[in-house]
Write a protein that holds these residues in place. Structure first.
Motif, PDB file in Angstrom:
ATOM      1  N   GLU A  43      -3.139  41.924  43.423  1.00 57.69           N
ATOM      2  CA  GLU A  43      -4.235  42.877  43.228  1.00 57.69           C
ATOM      3  C   GLU A  43      -3.639  44.050  42.478  1.00 57.69           C
ATOM      4  O   GLU A  43      -2.508  44.469  42.757  1.00 57.69           O
ATOM      5  CB  GLU A  43      -4.815  43.337  44.562  1.00 57.69           C
ATOM      6  N   VAL A  44      -4.351  44.569  41.512  1.00 60.04           N
ATOM      7  CA  VAL A  44      -3.920  45.722  40.736  1.00 60.04           C
ATOM      8  C   VAL A  44      -5.064  46.726  40.735  1.00 60.04           C
ATOM      9  O   VAL A  44      -6.221  46.352  40.549  1.00 60.04           O
ATOM     10  CB  VAL A  44      -3.563  45.335  39.283  1.00 60.04           C
ATOM     11  N   SER A  45      -4.717  47.996  40.957  1.00 59.34           N
ATOM     12  CA  SER A  45      -5.745  49.031  40.840  1.00 59.34           C
ATOM     13  C   SER A  45      -5.251  50.131  39.901  1.00 59.34           C
ATOM     14  O   SER A  45      -4.065  50.444  39.850  1.00 59.34           O
ATOM     15  CB  SER A  45      -6.113  49.622  42.207  1.00 59.34           C
ATOM     16  N   LEU A  46      -6.194  50.680  39.141  1.00 54.96           N
ATOM     17  CA  LEU A  46      -5.967  51.829  38.277  1.00 54.96           C
ATOM     18  C   LEU A  46      -6.544  53.023  39.022  1.00 54.96           C
ATOM     19  O   LEU A  46      -7.663  52.962  39.526  1.00 54.96           O
ATOM     20  CB  LEU A  46      -6.685  51.634  36.942  1.00 54.96           C
ATOM     21  N   ASN A  47      -5.787  54.119  39.110  1.00 62.26           N
ATOM     22  CA  ASN A  47      -6.162  55.211  40.004  1.00 62.26           C
ATOM     23  C   ASN A  47      -6.064  56.575  39.359  1.00 62.26           C
ATOM     24  O   ASN A  47      -5.127  56.852  38.613  1.00 62.26           O
ATOM     25  CB  ASN A  47      -5.236  55.210  41.228  1.00 62.26           C
ATOM     26  N   ASN A  48      -7.017  57.440  39.695  1.00 63.28           N
ATOM     27  CA  ASN A  48      -7.022  58.839  39.288  1.00 63.28           C
ATOM     28  C   ASN A  48      -7.323  59.668  40.531  1.00 63.28           C
ATOM     29  O   ASN A  48      -8.407  59.569  41.100  1.00 63.28           O
ATOM     30  CB  ASN A  48      -8.087  59.096  38.224  1.00 63.28           C
ATOM     31  N   LEU A  49      -6.368  60.477  40.958  1.00 67.86           N
ATOM     32  CA  LEU A  49      -6.556  61.378  42.092  1.00 67.86           C
ATOM     33  C   LEU A  49      -6.673  62.789  41.524  1.00 67.86           C
ATOM     34  O   LEU A  49      -5.730  63.294  40.920  1.00 67.86           O
ATOM     35  CB  LEU A  49      -5.365  61.249  43.042  1.00 67.86           C
ATOM     36  N   PRO A  50      -7.837  63.427  41.667  1.00 68.98           N
ATOM     37  CA  PRO A  50      -8.051  64.756  41.081  1.00 68.98           C
ATOM     38  C   PRO A  50      -7.140  65.824  41.677  1.00 68.98           C
ATOM     39  O   PRO A  50      -6.517  65.605  42.727  1.00 68.98           O
ATOM     40  CB  PRO A  50      -9.516  65.063  41.418  1.00 68.98           C
ATOM     41  N   PRO A  51      -7.068  66.987  41.045  1.00 67.57           N
ATOM     42  CA  PRO A  51      -6.228  68.078  41.552  1.00 67.57           C
ATOM     43  C   PRO A  51      -6.485  68.373  43.030  1.00 67.57           C
ATOM     44  O   PRO A  51      -7.634  68.464  43.464  1.00 67.57           O
ATOM     45  CB  PRO A  51      -6.614  69.265  40.670  1.00 67.57           C
ATOM     46  N   LEU A  52      -5.401  68.470  43.790  1.00 69.56           N
ATOM     47  CA  LEU A  52      -5.386  68.799  45.219  1.00 69.56           C
ATOM     48  C   LEU A  52      -6.140  67.811  46.108  1.00 69.56           C
ATOM     49  O   LEU A  52      -6.347  68.072  47.284  1.00 69.56           O
ATOM     50  CB  LEU A  52      -5.899  70.225  45.450  1.00 69.56           C
ATOM     51  N   ALA A  53      -6.524  66.651  45.554  1.00 72.96           N
ATOM     52  CA  ALA A  53      -7.199  65.626  46.361  1.00 72.96           C
ATOM     53  C   ALA A  53      -6.148  64.801  47.099  1.00 72.96           C
ATOM     54  O   ALA A  53      -4.974  64.786  46.743  1.00 72.96           O
ATOM     55  CB  ALA A  53      -8.049  64.727  45.471  1.00 72.96           C
ATOM     56  N   GLU A  54      -6.598  64.115  48.140  1.00 69.18           N
ATOM     57  CA  GLU A  54      -5.699  63.255  48.904  1.00 69.18           C
ATOM     58  C   GLU A  54      -6.441  62.046  49.423  1.00 69.18           C
ATOM     59  O   GLU A  54      -7.663  62.069  49.581  1.00 69.18           O
ATOM     60  CB  GLU A  54      -5.052  64.017  50.056  1.00 69.18           C
ATOM     61  N   VAL A  55      -5.713  60.980  49.676  1.00 73.93           N
ATOM     62  CA  VAL A  55      -6.276  59.807  50.332  1.00 73.93           C
ATOM     63  C   VAL A  55      -6.548  60.240  51.777  1.00 73.93           C
ATOM     64  O   VAL A  55      -5.661  60.796  52.429  1.00 73.93           O
ATOM     65  CB  VAL A  55      -5.293  58.623  50.271  1.00 73.93           C
ATOM     66  N   PRO A  56      -7.766  60.006  52.298  1.00 73.28           N
ATOM     67  CA  PRO A  56      -8.134  60.570  53.608  1.00 73.28           C
ATOM     68  C   PRO A  56      -7.708  59.758  54.824  1.00 73.28           C
ATOM     69  O   PRO A  56      -8.169  60.027  55.927  1.00 73.28           O
ATOM     70  CB  PRO A  56      -9.662  60.640  53.515  1.00 73.28           C
ATOM     71  N   PHE A  57      -6.829  58.774  54.645  1.00 76.05           N
ATOM     72  CA  PHE A  57      -6.417  57.950  55.783  1.00 76.05           C
ATOM     73  C   PHE A  57      -5.039  57.348  55.516  1.00 76.05           C
ATOM     74  O   PHE A  57      -4.651  57.116  54.382  1.00 76.05           O
ATOM     75  CB  PHE A  57      -7.420  56.817  56.038  1.00 76.05           C
ATOM     76  N   TYR A  58      -4.298  57.095  56.605  1.00 72.84           N
ATOM     77  CA  TYR A  58      -3.064  56.311  56.519  1.00 72.84           C
ATOM     78  C   TYR A  58      -3.468  54.841  56.426  1.00 72.84           C
ATOM     79  O   TYR A  58      -4.509  54.438  56.952  1.00 72.84           O
ATOM     80  CB  TYR A  58      -2.216  56.479  57.782  1.00 72.84           C
ATOM     81  N   HIS A  59      -2.621  54.030  55.772  1.00 73.85           N
ATOM     82  CA  HIS A  59      -2.866  52.589  55.795  1.00 73.85           C
ATOM     83  C   HIS A  59      -1.546  51.831  55.658  1.00 73.85           C
ATOM     84  O   HIS A  59      -0.525  52.399  55.287  1.00 73.85           O
ATOM     85  CB  HIS A  59      -3.873  52.166  54.723  1.00 73.85           C
ATOM     86  N   LYS A  60      -1.596  50.546  56.015  1.00 74.34           N
ATOM     87  CA  LYS A  60      -0.501  49.612  55.815  1.00 74.34           C
ATOM     88  C   LYS A  60      -1.145  48.264  55.522  1.00 74.34           C
ATOM     89  O   LYS A  60      -2.370  48.161  55.451  1.00 74.34           O
ATOM     90  CB  LYS A  60       0.433  49.565  57.022  1.00 74.34           C
ATOM     91  N   HIS A  61      -0.336  47.230  55.341  1.00 75.21           N
ATOM     92  CA  HIS A  61      -0.875  45.914  55.009  1.00 75.21           C
ATOM     93  C   HIS A  61      -0.346  44.849  55.961  1.00 75.21           C
ATOM     94  O   HIS A  61       0.700  45.035  56.590  1.00 75.21           O
ATOM     95  CB  HIS A  61      -0.517  45.546  53.564  1.00 75.21           C
ATOM     96  N   GLU A  62      -1.092  43.759  56.059  1.00 82.15           N
ATOM     97  CA  GLU A  62      -0.646  42.638  56.882  1.00 82.15           C
ATOM     98  C   GLU A  62       0.421  41.825  56.170  1.00 82.15           C
ATOM     99  O   GLU A  62       1.432  41.465  56.771  1.00 82.15           O
ATOM    100  CB  GLU A  62      -1.834  41.745  57.248  1.00 82.15           C
ATOM    101  N   GLU A  63       0.218  41.513  54.883  1.00 82.57           N
ATOM    102  CA  GLU A  63       1.136  40.631  54.165  1.00 82.57           C
ATOM    103  C   GLU A  63       1.626  41.186  52.837  1.00 82.57           C
ATOM    104  O   GLU A  63       2.652  40.736  52.334  1.00 82.57           O
ATOM    105  CB  GLU A  63       0.465  39.280  53.887  1.00 82.57           C
ATOM    106  N   ASN A  64       0.891  42.111  52.234  1.00 79.80           N
ATOM    107  CA  ASN A  64       1.199  42.531  50.869  1.00 79.80           C
ATOM    108  C   ASN A  64       2.100  43.754  50.794  1.00 79.80           C
ATOM    109  O   ASN A  64       1.865  44.752  51.473  1.00 79.80           O
ATOM    110  CB  ASN A  64      -0.092  42.852  50.104  1.00 79.80           C
ATOM    111  N   GLU A  65       3.119  43.659  49.929  1.00 82.86           N
ATOM    112  CA  GLU A  65       3.872  44.854  49.556  1.00 82.86           C
ATOM    113  C   GLU A  65       3.098  45.518  48.428  1.00 82.86           C
ATOM    114  O   GLU A  65       2.256  44.885  47.779  1.00 82.86           O
ATOM    115  CB  GLU A  65       5.302  44.513  49.133  1.00 82.86           C
ATOM    116  N   GLU A  66       3.362  46.804  48.210  1.00 84.58           N
ATOM    117  CA  GLU A  66       2.714  47.529  47.125  1.00 84.58           C
ATOM    118  C   GLU A  66       3.763  48.180  46.242  1.00 84.58           C
ATOM    119  O   GLU A  66       4.793  48.648  46.723  1.00 84.58           O
ATOM    120  CB  GLU A  66       1.790  48.636  47.658  1.00 84.58           C
ATOM    121  N   LEU A  67       3.463  48.206  44.951  1.00 84.59           N
ATOM    122  CA  LEU A  67       4.262  48.922  43.978  1.00 84.59           C
ATOM    123  C   LEU A  67       3.377  50.007  43.384  1.00 84.59           C
ATOM    124  O   LEU A  67       2.323  49.707  42.831  1.00 84.59           O
ATOM    125  CB  LEU A  67       4.749  47.986  42.867  1.00 84.59           C
ATOM    126  N   TYR A  68       3.787  51.260  43.554  1.00 88.23           N
ATOM    127  CA  TYR A  68       3.099  52.402  42.957  1.00 88.23           C
ATOM    128  C   TYR A  68       3.872  52.800  41.697  1.00 88.23           C
ATOM    129  O   TYR A  68       5.080  53.032  41.778  1.00 88.23           O
ATOM    130  CB  TYR A  68       3.083  53.591  43.915  1.00 88.23           C
TER     131      TYR A  68
END
Length: 147
Positions: A43-68
């Motif tokens: 899975e690939v996502s393209l992301n834009n986080l505006p100034p001073l914005a934040e993801v509103p929750f912690y998360h983890k995965h069952e099987e997938n690693e992530e590359l940021y």
């Protein structure tokens, strides 16, 4: 705009700076490519986080690693309680069990990044072991002039 052929699919999502108004799932500013490109190993996502914005929750995965992969701006990525500064050129791999959250620390600049998810420990071949160099000359059509 999307193009589908036998061996490839193209999607032109546009500029990262335009993603701020897009909403997919629980987050604004995120475009998932799995369905639109018919991805079957990541899975690939393209992301834009505006100034001073934040993801509103912690998360983890069952099987997938992530590359940021951070392309523009600056922020803080928290993994298992450790805070990391991220900015253009920073890449971070997070194991499935890593608890993560992200925020943009700039008051004036968007944070642009790509996230790739794939099943942990599933990579069995890569460029050196999977690539096949073909013995055929490279040919190009005349390039279009883009003004």
């Amino acid at each position: 705009m999307e193009t589908r052929q036998t061996n490839y699919t193209v999607n032109r999502a546009g500029a990262f700076s335009e993603f701020g108004s897009v909403t997919e799932g629980k987050l604004k500013g995120k475009i998932f490519l799995k369905d639109v490109l018919k991805l079957n190993s990541m899975e690939v996502s393209l992301n834009n986080l505006p100034p001073l914005a934040e993801v509103p929750f912690y998360h983890k995965h069952e099987e997938n690693e992530e590359l940021y992969v951070f392309l523009h701006g600056q922020g803080r990525l928290q993994v298992d309680g450790t805070e990391l500064d991220v900015f253009e050129g920073t890449s971070v791999r997070i194991a499935p069990d890593g608890v993560r959250v992200l925020r943009n620390t700039s008051a004036s600049d968007d944070l642009h990044f790509i996230v790739v998810q794939a099943k942990a420990n599933s990579l069995t071949q890569w460029v050196e072991t999977d690539g096949i160099i073909l013995e055929q000359p490279v040919k190009w059509q005349e390039p279009r002039v883009i003004e």
